[in-house]
Write an enzyme that holds these catalytic residues in place. Structure first.
Site, mmCIF file in Angstrom:
data_model
loop_
_atom_site.group_PDB
_atom_site.id
_atom_site.type_symbol
_atom_site.label_atom_id
_atom_site.label_comp_id
_atom_site.label_asym_id
_atom_site.label_seq_id
_atom_site.Cartn_x
_atom_site.Cartn_y
_atom_site.Cartn_z
ATOM 1 N N ASP A 6 15.267 -2.856 -5.486
ATOM 2 C CA ASP A 6 13.832 -2.630 -5.663
ATOM 3 C C ASP A 6 13.604 -2.125 -7.093
ATOM 4 O O ASP A 6 14.244 -1.165 -7.533
ATOM 5 C CB ASP A 6 13.369 -1.577 -4.645
ATOM 6 N N MET A 7 12.748 -2.819 -7.828
ATOM 7 C CA MET A 7 12.486 -2.435 -9.223
ATOM 8 C C MET A 7 11.763 -1.087 -9.263
ATOM 9 O O MET A 7 10.975 -0.764 -8.368
ATOM 10 C CB MET A 7 11.642 -3.504 -9.914
ATOM 11 N N GLU A 101 11.228 -6.730 -4.746
ATOM 12 C CA GLU A 101 12.380 -6.332 -3.932
ATOM 13 C C GLU A 101 12.992 -7.519 -3.200
ATOM 14 O O GLU A 101 12.313 -8.502 -2.884
ATOM 15 C CB GLU A 101 12.002 -5.241 -2.926
HETATM 16 P P1 TTP Z 1 6.841 -0.731 -4.934
HETATM 17 O O1 TTP Z 1 8.233 -1.193 -5.087
HETATM 18 O O2 TTP Z 1 6.396 -0.182 -3.646
HETATM 19 O O3 TTP Z 1 6.510 0.389 -6.029
HETATM 20 P P2 TTP Z 1 7.000 0.501 -7.512
HETATM 21 O O4 TTP Z 1 7.951 -0.560 -7.871
HETATM 22 O O5 TTP Z 1 5.790 0.576 -8.390
HETATM 23 O O6 TTP Z 1 7.690 1.912 -7.538
HETATM 24 P P3 TTP Z 1 9.104 2.345 -6.921
HETATM 25 O O7 TTP Z 1 9.922 2.775 -8.081
HETATM 26 O O8 TTP Z 1 8.794 3.454 -6.004
HETATM 27 O O9 TTP Z 1 9.669 1.154 -6.230
HETATM 28 O O10 TTP Z 1 5.851 -1.926 -5.287
HETATM 29 C C1 TTP Z 1 6.135 -2.883 -6.297
HETATM 30 C C2 TTP Z 1 4.889 -3.279 -7.047
HETATM 31 O O11 TTP Z 1 3.948 -3.815 -6.136
HETATM 32 C C3 TTP Z 1 4.224 -2.113 -7.710
HETATM 33 O O12 TTP Z 1 4.684 -1.891 -9.031
HETATM 34 C C4 TTP Z 1 2.771 -2.462 -7.663
HETATM 35 C C5 TTP Z 1 2.637 -3.400 -6.498
HETATM 36 N N1 TTP Z 1 1.966 -2.737 -5.368
HETATM 37 C C6 TTP Z 1 0.695 -3.157 -4.972
HETATM 38 O O13 TTP Z 1 0.144 -4.087 -5.555
HETATM 39 N N2 TTP Z 1 0.103 -2.532 -3.924
HETATM 40 C C7 TTP Z 1 0.677 -1.490 -3.271
HETATM 41 O O14 TTP Z 1 0.103 -0.936 -2.331
HETATM 42 C C8 TTP Z 1 1.981 -1.063 -3.667
HETATM 43 C C9 TTP Z 1 2.683 0.060 -2.942
HETATM 44 C C10 TTP Z 1 2.585 -1.723 -4.716
HETATM 45 MG MG MG Z 2 9.609 -0.982 -6.642
#
Ligand code: TTP
Ligand code: MG
Length: 386
Positions: A6-7, A101
């Protein structure tokens, strides 16, 4: 083993990559209007308590100096596909589940990349080289645990849950961490004082299923260390088989059994090479008049030993009345599952020593066969059907 990657703060990290002035600063991706919400926030912004789905006005209050940028979906998609390309190099079994992811089945990659730690390091480095962004990685024998693991050391962390630690990890795992368990499910479990997956084992399965339906079933399985989900859910059903048209028609039981033995060995070896275990054994016969039958047996526990395949095939053969001579005989397996699954069933103590011994024999034979070719090892005497 299954890997989940997961990025980190994906959209925000891409913005920081493309606009160097944003690096090291609190960045929020989302609509800057009062009614807007936070799509995601950089880790610098998260220190102020800002997170995804938070109303923008609240985020601004928490960190007035945060820089708010609108999203650029096409750019995120471009980088996402570059990340997935890297994963495809590691294993053919990649299942992308969202823009940032994916699950990767790394069971068969040991010979190339070494132990899970090395695979994770390799992937992290390769992704960074390709897109200059960090990711977090979780590796576990069960799919749902891999996802939970990747979240444990964010950002840029690697978490590996070894098979020997799975049972204890599950027992202590808060149910709210299990993907699919939301507010409603938590409320339904409250009267039973279920806090952890381990607690699930203490209440009756029927009660849980009455209250939670399918999710209840799933939780009971997970609590017992069984996760049936595999990587790339849409993988076509696979089977492995071997068959032989005999040089002449026969009713000679010893000869037929010898054929089954060779075929069971071949099928078993392929099964192990591809890191599968099989639940169903199939025996096939074509009679002298070309009439064809196939009989199968489904085992309570998946197997990967040639001995099991042979024994079941012989059972199926003996159950046939063989009213005319046999022209062709064959053995196959279906109901294939990645070979982490039978191990799961052994997690909680029902490990069968005899099976383990057979697996050792099998892997020794596989090794010899690889080196010297087929037919150098005869196990017939050991196989005498019991
Ligand atoms: P995530 O992997 O949930 O979040 P993230 O990568 O920003 O942070 P983390 O380090 O905790 O993994 O989501 C990936 C991308 O998807 C995020 O950058 C933005 C988008 N996204 C949405 O568009 N809507 C949402 O509700 C969420 C949670 C994420
Ligand atoms: Mg992420």
């Amino acid at each position: 083993m299954i890997m989940h990657i997961d990025m980190d703060a994906f959209f925000a990290s891409v913005e920081q990559l493309d606009t160097p002035e944003l690096r090291g600063k609190p960045v929020i991706v989302g609509s800057p209007t009062r009614r807007g919400v936070v799509t995601t926030a950089s880790y610098e912004a998260r220190r102020f308590g800002i997170h995804s789905a938070m109303p923008m006005f609240q985020a601004r209050k928490l960190c007035p100096e945060a820089i708010i940028v609108p999203g650029r979906m096409s750019r995120y998609k471009e980088i996402s596909s570059q990340v997935m390309d890297v994963l495809e190099v590691v294993s053919p079994l990649v299942e992308q589940v969202s823009i940032d992811e994916a699950y990767v089945d790394i069971s068969g990659t040991g010979r190339i990349h070494g132990p899970p730690e090395d695979v994770a390091m390799f992937v992290k480095k390769a992704i960074f080289q390709r897109v200059q962004l960090t990711c977090s990685i979780g590796i576990a024998p069960l799919k749902f645990l891999a996802k939970i693991a990747s979240d444990m050391e964010k950002p840029a962390g690697i978490t590996i849950i070894q098979l020997s630690d799975v049972a204890a990890f599950i027992d202590a795992l808060p149910v709210r961490k299990v993907p699919g368990v939301g507010k409603a499910a938590r409320a339904a479990m409250r009267p039973y004082r279920i806090e952890t997956l381990g607690d699930i084992k203490k209440i009756s399965k029927k009660r849980l299923v009455d209250r939670l339906g399918k999710l209840g079933h799933r939780l009971v399985e997970l609590a017992h260390g069984v996760d049936r989900s595999t990587v790339g859910g849409s993988r076509p059903t696979k089977s492995i088989s071997a068959e032989k048209t005999l040089p002449e028609n026969t009713l000679d039981m010893a000869w037929l059994k010898k054929c089954l033995l060779e075929q069971a060995e071949r099928v078993g070896r392929q099964l192990r090479e591809e890191s599968f275990a099989a639940k169903t054994i199939v025996m096939k016969i074509k009679y002298a008049d070309f009439k064809q039958i196939s009989r199968s047996i489904t085992l309570p526990k998946a197997t990967r030993t040639s001995a099991d395949i042979y024994r079941q095939a012989v059972r199926l053969l003996k159950a046939e009345s063989l009213d005319q001579e046999v022209r062709l005989i064959g053995v196959g397996v279906s109901g294939l599952i990645p070979d982490t699954v039978p191990l799961q069933q052994e997690l909680f103590g029902s490990g069968d020593e005899k099976d383990e011994r057979w697996e050792q024999v099998d892997s020794a034979v596989d090794e010899i066969t690889r080196k010297f070719g087929r037919g150098k090892v005869a196990k017939a005497a050991q196989f005498e059907d019991r």
